[in-house]
Scaffold this active site. Structure first.
Site, PDB file in Angstrom:
ATOM      1  N   CYS A 110       0.867  -1.184   0.000  1.00 39.94           N
ATOM      2  CA  CYS A 110       0.000   0.000   0.000  1.00 39.94           C
ATOM      3  C   CYS A 110       0.900   1.229   0.000  1.00 39.94           C
ATOM      4  O   CYS A 110       2.078   1.149  -0.371  1.00 39.94           O
ATOM      5  CB  CYS A 110      -0.984  -0.019   1.175  1.00 39.94           C
ATOM      6  SG  CYS A 110      -0.228   0.037   2.816  1.00 39.94           S
ATOM      7  N   ASN A 168       2.227   1.504   4.359  1.00 43.53           N
ATOM      8  CA  ASN A 168       2.554   0.242   5.035  1.00 43.53           C
ATOM      9  C   ASN A 168       2.229   0.300   6.533  1.00 43.53           C
ATOM     10  O   ASN A 168       2.894  -0.339   7.353  1.00 43.53           O
ATOM     11  CB  ASN A 168       4.020  -0.166   4.812  1.00 43.53           C
ATOM     12  CG  ASN A 168       4.353  -1.616   5.197  1.00 43.53           C
ATOM     13  OD1 ASN A 168       5.473  -1.921   5.561  1.00 43.53           O
ATOM     14  ND2 ASN A 168       3.385  -2.498   5.137  1.00 43.53           N
ATOM     15  N   CYS A 201      -1.549   0.911   7.346  1.00 43.29           N
ATOM     16  CA  CYS A 201      -2.996   0.653   7.465  1.00 43.29           C
ATOM     17  C   CYS A 201      -3.427  -0.603   6.712  1.00 43.29           C
ATOM     18  O   CYS A 201      -3.765  -1.618   7.313  1.00 43.29           O
ATOM     19  CB  CYS A 201      -3.805   1.850   6.968  1.00 43.29           C
ATOM     20  SG  CYS A 201      -3.555   3.343   7.939  1.00 43.29           S
ATOM     21  N   ARG A 202      -3.417  -0.538   5.364  1.00 46.08           N
ATOM     22  CA  ARG A 202      -4.013  -1.625   4.578  1.00 46.08           C
ATOM     23  C   ARG A 202      -3.102  -2.844   4.428  1.00 46.08           C
ATOM     24  O   ARG A 202      -3.530  -3.981   4.673  1.00 46.08           O
ATOM     25  CB  ARG A 202      -4.414  -1.106   3.187  1.00 46.08           C
ATOM     26  CG  ARG A 202      -5.542  -0.104   3.229  1.00 46.08           C
ATOM     27  CD  ARG A 202      -5.685   0.652   1.917  1.00 46.08           C
ATOM     28  NE  ARG A 202      -4.541   1.538   1.694  1.00 46.08           N
ATOM     29  CZ  ARG A 202      -4.339   2.259   0.605  1.00 46.08           C
ATOM     30  NH1 ARG A 202      -5.202   2.180  -0.394  1.00 46.08           N
ATOM     31  NH2 ARG A 202      -3.294   3.052   0.501  1.00 46.08           N
ATOM     32  N   SER A 203      -1.846  -2.618   3.988  1.00 51.02           N
ATOM     33  CA  SER A 203      -1.023  -3.802   3.677  1.00 51.02           C
ATOM     34  C   SER A 203      -0.620  -4.623   4.905  1.00 51.02           C
ATOM     35  O   SER A 203      -0.530  -5.851   4.790  1.00 51.02           O
ATOM     36  CB  SER A 203       0.185  -3.437   2.806  1.00 51.02           C
ATOM     37  OG  SER A 203       1.045  -2.527   3.437  1.00 51.02           O
ATOM     38  N   ASP A 251      -8.189   4.051   1.025  1.00 48.84           N
ATOM     39  CA  ASP A 251      -7.227   4.369   2.076  1.00 48.84           C
ATOM     40  C   ASP A 251      -8.001   4.854   3.304  1.00 48.84           C
ATOM     41  O   ASP A 251      -8.664   5.891   3.250  1.00 48.84           O
ATOM     42  CB  ASP A 251      -6.286   5.463   1.569  1.00 48.84           C
ATOM     43  CG  ASP A 251      -5.144   5.721   2.534  1.00 48.84           C
ATOM     44  OD1 ASP A 251      -5.241   5.317   3.706  1.00 48.84           O
ATOM     45  OD2 ASP A 251      -4.154   6.325   2.097  1.00 48.84           O
TER      46      ASP A 251
HETATM   47  P1  4NP Z   1      -1.827   2.885   4.045  1.00 45.13           P
HETATM   48  O1  4NP Z   1      -2.440   4.239   4.593  1.00 45.13           O
HETATM   49  O2  4NP Z   1      -1.258   3.184   2.671  1.00 45.13           O
HETATM   50  O3  4NP Z   1      -2.997   1.960   3.962  1.00 45.13           O
HETATM   51  O4  4NP Z   1      -0.779   2.449   5.036  1.00 45.13           O
HETATM   52  C1  4NP Z   1      -1.682   5.409   4.692  1.00 45.13           C
HETATM   53  C2  4NP Z   1      -0.994   5.668   5.845  1.00 45.13           C
HETATM   54  C3  4NP Z   1      -0.264   6.841   5.975  1.00 45.13           C
HETATM   55  C4  4NP Z   1      -0.216   7.735   4.930  1.00 45.13           C
HETATM   56  C5  4NP Z   1      -0.893   7.463   3.765  1.00 45.13           C
HETATM   57  C6  4NP Z   1      -1.621   6.306   3.652  1.00 45.13           C
HETATM   58  N1  4NP Z   1       0.503   8.946   5.051  1.00 45.13           N
HETATM   59  O5  4NP Z   1       0.435   9.772   4.145  1.00 45.13           O
HETATM   60  O6  4NP Z   1       1.208   9.137   6.056  1.00 45.13           O
END
Ligand code: 4NP
Length: 152
Positions: free
Chosen positions: A10, A13, A15-17, A124
């Site tokens: 994702c 790294n 939240c989703r992955s 997201d």
């Molecule tokens: P993820 O979510 O891609 O599912 O881990 C996010 C977590 C943090 C950020 C973006 C997406 N960020 O911009 O910090």
């Protein structure tokens, strides 16, 4: 026998992955499979998953609290057999590091398992509420059921 290696990707790294990693690992024989995750961005390298991902995983009996963020690199193409990305932006960023058709063939959008060819994103959940994490968990759980059956 070499283990089959699956990477979930994702943006952050956190939240989703990491959720996808924990969910799929729980569904496969870890003697035969390695499951990992990475982010295309580097903001959360070394960090644990978002507390809301840890909480929803815990609710369904998974402990992902010891996972740590790392950034996707071109070396992952050499290490992994299957690379599942969460959304079309991840797809673009991961494919930008591919070297040839063999690398590119390893990559797919994870919800293609449920909606083939429709390029549906796992949303997201970072800037939303807890319900977003619950929805993401359910999507990933369904997708990982299919992935586990396909690769096992
Ligand atoms: P993820 O979510 O891609 O599912 O881990 C996010 C977590 C943090 C950020 C973006 C997406 N960020 O911009 O910090």
């Amino acid at each position: 026998m070499n283990k089959t290696k699956v990477l979930m990707v994702c943006l952050g790294n956190i939240c989703r992955s990491p959720l996808a990693e924990g969910i799929l690992r729980h569904k496969v024989d870890t003697n035969r499979f390695i499951v990992d995750s990475a982010g295309t961005g580097n903001w959360h390298v070394g960090n644990p998953p978002d507390r809301r991902s840890i909480a929803v995983a815990k609710k369904y009996g998974l402990d992902i609290s010891s996972l740590r963020g790392r950034q996707f690199t071109s070396i992952d193409y050499k290490d992994f057999d299957h690379i599942y990305v969460m959304d079309s932006s991840n797809l673009e960023n991961v494919l930008a590091l591919a070297d040839g058709t063999n690398d590119r063939a390893k990559v797919s959008m994870i919800l293609d398992t449920l909606f083939p060819g429709e390029r549906v994103d796992v949303p997201d959940p970072y800037y939303g509420g807890d319900d977003g994490f619950e929805r993401v968990y359910k999507m990933l759980d369904e997708a990982c059921d299919i992935i586990a059956k396909r690769i096992s």
